[in-house]
Structure formats: structure tokens, C-alpha cells
Design an enzyme around this catalytic site. Sequence first.
Site, mmCIF file in Angstrom:
data_model
loop_
_atom_site.group_PDB
_atom_site.id
_atom_site.type_symbol
_atom_site.label_atom_id
_atom_site.label_comp_id
_atom_site.label_asym_id
_atom_site.label_seq_id
_atom_site.Cartn_x
_atom_site.Cartn_y
_atom_site.Cartn_z
ATOM 1 C CE LYS A 76 -4.567 -1.387 0.681
ATOM 2 N NZ LYS A 76 -5.607 -1.058 -0.249
ATOM 3 C CB SER A 135 -9.841 -2.665 6.336
ATOM 4 O OG SER A 135 -8.784 -3.007 5.371
ATOM 5 C CD GLU A 146 -14.166 -11.389 -5.455
ATOM 6 O OE1 GLU A 146 -13.963 -10.079 -5.111
ATOM 7 O OE2 GLU A 146 -15.071 -11.780 -6.078
ATOM 8 N N GLY A 180 -16.683 -12.908 0.041
ATOM 9 C CA GLY A 180 -16.744 -11.442 -0.668
ATOM 10 C C GLY A 180 -16.499 -11.519 -2.033
ATOM 11 C CG ASP A 207 -17.017 -7.423 -4.108
ATOM 12 O OD1 ASP A 207 -16.610 -7.969 -3.179
ATOM 13 O OD2 ASP A 207 -16.638 -6.376 -4.795
ATOM 14 C CB SER A 245 -1.155 -8.305 -0.827
ATOM 15 O OG SER A 245 -1.976 -8.884 0.054
#
Lengths: 327, 327
Positions: free
Chosen positions: A54, A79, A205, A209, A211, A309
Site C-alpha cells: 500500500k 481497514s 478474492e 466476498g 463481489d 500483498s
Amino acid sequence: MTESPTYSDVVAAAERIGSEVHRTPLLTSRLVDSETGARVFFKAENLQRAGSFKIRGALNALSLLDADQRAAGVVAYSSGNHAQAIALAAAILKIPVVVVMPTDAPATKLAATQAYGASVITYDRYTEDRERIGAELAEDKGMALIPPYDHPHVIAGQGTAVKELLEDTGPLDMVFVPLGGGGLLSGSLLSTKALAPDCAVYGVEPEAGDDGRRSLRTGTIVHIDTPVTIADGTQTQHLGEHTFPIIKRDVEDIVTAADTELVEAMALFAARMKIVVEPSGCLGLAALLGTAVRDPGAVAGRRIGVVISGGNVDLGRMAQLLASRSR
Amino acid sequence: MTESPTYSDVVAAAERIGSEVHRTPLLTSRLVDSETGARVFFKAENLQRAGSFKIRGALNALSLLDADQRAAGVVAYSSGNHAQAIALAAAILKIPVVVVMPTDAPATKLAATQAYGASVITYDRYTEDRERIGAELAEDKGMALIPPYDHPHVIAGQGTAVKELLEDTGPLDMVFVPLGGGGLLSGSLLSTKALAPDCAVYGVEPEAGDDGRRSLRTGTIVHIDTPVTIADGTQTQHLGEHTFPIIKRDVEDIVTAADTELVEAMALFAARMKIVVEPSGCLGLAALLGTAVRDPGAVAGRRIGVVISGGNVDLGRMAQLLASRSR
């Protein structure tokens, strides 16, 4: 700010942030190669500054603020990993920062964000809307809102991780990338399509979740309730206006991994590869191992990249998860 | 075989084993730099093949066996990491191997050694003499005995780790190296005195087994009972005939770390640097942090190398150790 980012934005981001972020190592595992029949290269962003990829997007986005915006400061909701990254990036660039974090974020992430000098405001992730909280703060205080994934400069920054991966490995046949809101995945797609056009990129994912997968199937962004999963870094409710078009255009497919598979991957990382990986960071390996079991021919003989990640997990929580495995 | 190894033996070892061992990454930590006031570079041999630096010496020694010796096979005794390393090196070179291991070695080490295809014989480390068992096996079966540290070819191989460290960092002011029987330390001294003659190298042994320090003070090899410490990789009873002369000649000093300090270092590695390090591998960081507390001026402003020797620890055991910390 609303234009769609391209690979040249990733290249510019790499130059902009290169002196402040780690070029993280590639790791390999004889065990993983043997179980998959593939040659697998792990991009270890858990060893990145602030513990995840990040910082790449955060530092790129903050570096592109003008002097007035820097003086007013920035606000971010997250988060966890984005919060730490924004806090570290703001500290590097000496910009004031407020971070909106869920009350149940891992204690390590809350503490680390504050240790970087950020002001933290908490909210209930199951009943409150962090986007609204962040937007109100930005409006009240004139601060620039840096979203965790849906921003061209964030996407371009995240793309630098797979750019490095492909520069170090040469062309790959497949890459597995964790998927929450799609910042890492869309950035990874920009780099992959430029550097290895024939490489198939898979977003992964959490099963609870999915989506992203449903959005890809229907062609429009699907919104869901906050999914209940151990993968706290990817508990997003929907893809972004900036990330989805890139994903829709370039991704090979979106697959899922169950929480139990994430725990198995976490154990393999710790026991065999000697690294600490948070649940979301285990998505890529979990999907690869699942694919190798269900469809061995899909991966055997291939050169495969897996993006790890992040590694921000409470050690007590990690011990609980590992102890939860059926023996 | 009885000549004392030199840096040219380390250089030859590096060429001999380079294609089969990882050039492990350098890691840094903002927290460690901030707590010590130094610039600290970690050589992450926990990320090495078979989980420790030991593959370097094992592969160098086995590569130098002649055809008859290779055909007869090899025998090794080890508290764990050397066993795995010899087993892996023998598998790479297709040499039969028998490994003598303590009954209480970590389960991961026993399993990994067998998984590499080695035959394993166990003994009680508190009542039986592994050196005698190994020697008898070698004599009975005509196999070459490869000791875990006291062998010129093993020492030369281990020296390649700090050779890489110094090539990657440039000159350092200090290096901290875990010390059991002295294979890693003596090899590190050969590389350091060649590449950074002014650099002070410190051996670090567990407080409960300070035979190395006492040997340095008295000028002769001190023998002790098997020390009771969590640092199972450095539970040696004495330095070696080959390792001690090099250590005596070139080491700056030998210091110790308590088991509680090793656990704190292990927690820092896992929580902040996202890596799994076995207790022995924590000796260098523990000594550095201890020095920074007792004598801040000794480390502030310096460029310091720390060798992380290995990462082979049962995850359940690691969880226990971390849970044992006073809060």
C-alpha cells in the site's frame, strides 16, 4: 484526476517513489514448485515498508498533491494497511494526516498507524459508512481525501509491484493477485499487459466476498454487505469506478479462496518459507494451490507469479488461526 | 583437509555452490534503526534453501568429495539444520546419506531431513555422544563423516553468506554472527577480514552455553555440558579444532544473549519484519539490541550487519515462546 491510468503512469510512479520504497525480494519454494509442477515466483510485499504494497500507491498519490493540498493535510479511510501506508507516506512528506479506521482493525495496524504520527478516528465497520465519514472530514477540514484504491494515482503506484516482479522474472504465463477494491489488481494489469502481454492475470478474492467475480460476470459493479472473512485487508464492499474498467478489460478471471485455504497457505508461508503473511496476502497462493488440485494441467509447466500483498497480522491472531487447523 | 581455510577457499566455495544456493536478501527495519541509532542490515539466511545457512557448508563439503567417497555415501550428526542441509546437498548431488539427530530435535527438522531422502538415526542429546555415534557409523559403513562445523570445507562454505552481505552493503563497522560450534563465525571472519578489514565481528552465543566466550578468555577450547537453552541450533559443547584458531585470531569479542532476549527478538522479527526466525537465528539481533541499551554509543551512527542464521522452528513452539513473554 478522473482520467484512466496507463502503464506510463506506473513508470512515472516507479521513478517518483523508487527511492523511498523497497524493491522487495522474489522468493521461491521447492515445495510449492513440487506441489504445482510449476515454477512459482513470489513477490514479497509483506517485506515492504509498513508491511504491505500500500505504501506504493499512498506515496505516489501524496507526492502528486500540490503545495496548498499538502499544507491542508490529508484524510484516509482504511481497514488497516492503507492507513499505515498513508500515515508513513505523510510522515515521509511531512503532511498532516487523519486516518479513519474500523474499531476491530488488528491492534498492530492501529498502533502502527499512530506510531507514524497520524491522528486516528475509529468507526464500526458493520454499521457505519467509512466513505461518508471520510468525505465529511475532508469537507469540514479542507483536507484531501486519499481513498484506499479508487484513485488513478493510487492504482499507478500499486502497479509498480508487478512491474518489478516482471522485470526480475522475465515473462510469466500467469499471475495471481489478491483482490479487494481492485487497486493492486488494476495496477498489476497495467504492468502485465505492457511487459508480458500474453500473461493471464487472475484476481483472487475471499469466498465470502465475491463481489468482484460477480461484477465481472454481470459487467457492472456489484455492491455487497461487508463480507465476514479472516482476510481483513480485502473486506471491501465493491470495486471502484477507476479500478473496475481496467479489470473488466484486462483480467483473465476472478477466482476465490475459502478462509480455511488461507490458513493453510499462511501455515505453508510460515513453516516452509519462513515469512509472516496476513490472511489477505495468502489469497494468491491459496488460489494457485486450489487450481493445482482441481485442474493440475492449468498450472503444470507454467511460470507463475504470486503477489504476497502484506504481512500485517497480530501474532496472537496468527497463532489462533494456525491452531485452528484440523490435524 | 587439515589445512586452515582462507578467504580464497570462501571465494572458491561461492563459485562452486552459487548456482544451487539462494543469494538471500538484505532486510532493513526502520524500528531497529530507530532503536539503535545505527543503520542495520540483516542477512536473511532463514530464507535460504532448507531454512538456514547450513546448506552453504554442506554443499561445499560434499561437492569436494571424490567419486569413491560419493559412492560410499556420507554420514552427519546434527541438532537439526546441518542435518537438513546435508540431506538436501546429498539429494542435489545424488549421494546416499545417514543423519544422526537428537530425539528432541524440532519435529519440522526431523521431518524435513527425512523428506529430502535421508535415513535418520536418533540419539539422546543429554546422555549419548553424537560424535562417537557418527564416527562408528562412518567406520562401519565406510561413509565419509561430514561434521556440522569443524571442517575446512564447511567453514569455507559458511563464509559465503557474509561475503554476499559485504558485497551488497559495502564496508560495515560491526557484524553480529550467531555462534554455536563456530562454523558460521569462522567463515564470516575470513570474509570480513578480506572485504572489510576494519570491521569488528562479534560472535553471539546463548547465555547458558558461553563456552565460546570462556574459550576466547582462556585461549583454549572450553568443553561444557550440553547447554539448556531455547537456541537449539547452537547447543554445542565446544568450539572446533578448525574454527577456534580463526576465531581466536580475528574475532573482536564473543558476547551472549539470554533466552528471554531471544524471544523478544523473535517477536520483533515476526511482528515488524514479517519473518520467521528460529531462536538461534535471533542471537545477533538480541545482542545488538542489548548492546544498544547498555552502551548506546557503541552502536549509534554505525553501519552494522546482523546474520539471521535460520528459520527452522515449529510454529506451535514459536507460538508458545511468543505467548511466554511478560506483557
